[in-house]
Design an enzyme around this catalytic site. Structure first.
Site, PDB file in Angstrom:
ATOM      1  N   GLU A  95       0.828  -1.215   0.000  1.00  0.00           N
ATOM      2  CA  GLU A  95       0.000   0.000   0.000  1.00  0.00           C
ATOM      3  C   GLU A  95       0.858   1.259   0.000  1.00  0.00           C
ATOM      4  O   GLU A  95       0.544   2.236  -0.685  1.00  0.00           O
ATOM      5  CB  GLU A  95      -0.951   0.002   1.193  1.00  0.00           C
ATOM      6  CG  GLU A  95      -1.907   1.186   1.210  1.00  0.00           C
ATOM      7  CD  GLU A  95      -2.837   1.231   0.008  1.00  0.00           C
ATOM      8  OE1 GLU A  95      -3.111   2.355  -0.472  1.00  0.00           O
ATOM      9  OE2 GLU A  95      -3.295   0.182  -0.458  1.00  0.00           O
ATOM     10  N   GLU A 102       1.284   6.336  -7.058  1.00  0.00           N
ATOM     11  CA  GLU A 102       0.136   7.152  -7.473  1.00  0.00           C
ATOM     12  C   GLU A 102       0.404   8.641  -7.281  1.00  0.00           C
ATOM     13  O   GLU A 102       0.100   9.460  -8.161  1.00  0.00           O
ATOM     14  CB  GLU A 102      -1.118   6.737  -6.699  1.00  0.00           C
ATOM     15  CG  GLU A 102      -1.683   5.418  -7.157  1.00  0.00           C
ATOM     16  CD  GLU A 102      -2.990   5.076  -6.484  1.00  0.00           C
ATOM     17  OE1 GLU A 102      -3.393   5.775  -5.519  1.00  0.00           O
ATOM     18  OE2 GLU A 102      -3.617   4.093  -6.922  1.00  0.00           O
TER      19      GLU A 102
END
Length: 166
Positions: A95, A102
């Site tokens: 994550e 991102e």
């Protein structure tokens, strides 16, 4: 813009600026305990931001706390804790890398770009793989003690429930 061109434009002259007037240590920054402690502060700030801003990180936090609570409640052994820690860590690492990818992609190309979209999808896929593996580890590790607990509780429940008449 092509990646090689972007790389040149983003980093042109940066390595020279970092080393101007510095010694040969990595990044030209001398070692100091205070600087090392500060780096831990930066890392914690990054994790805090991730949990505050990323919905999936909050889901991972809830799942992590649930797994830890279940492990404590079920009194799992040290060997099982090792697997649970590996599973939790694996998902958090995936994550964190996904969030970093991102954020970097959004910074480099704020507008929609199919190539950037593919990169983001691949990073999200890594989180999915880690999450599925962690779920399997969780079921294999916590499943047997949960089934044993339910098996012990079921006879007591059968005695207190009225018979079904339908």
């Amino acid at each position: 813009m092509h990646c090689a061109c972007m790389e040149r434009s983003l980093f042109a002259g940066r390595s020279q600026r970092l080393t101007d007037g510095m010694d040969d240590r990595p990044n030209g920054i001398p070692f100091s305990p205070r600087a090392r402690l500060a780096s831990f502060g930066h890392a914690w700030r990054g994790l805090r931001r991730m949990v505050q801003r990323e919905h999936n990180a909050r889901i991972h936090l809830a799942a992590s706390l649930g797994v830890i609570g279940a492990g404590l409640f079920l009194h799992v052994g040290i060997a099982d804790w090792r697997w649970l820690v590996v599973a939790i860590t694996m998902v958090w690492l995936a994550e964190a890398f996904n969030t970093a990818v991102e954020n970097l992609c959004d910074h480099v190309e704020p507008a929609f770009d199919p190539a950037i979209g593919r990169v983001k999808d691949m990073a999200a896929g890594a989180v999915l793989i880690a999450s599925l593996a962690a779920a399997a580890i969780g079921l294999l590790t916590l499943g047997p003690p949960i089934l044993a607990l339910l098996g012990a509780a079921l006879p007591a429940l059968r005695l207190t429930l009225p018979p079904f008449s339908g």
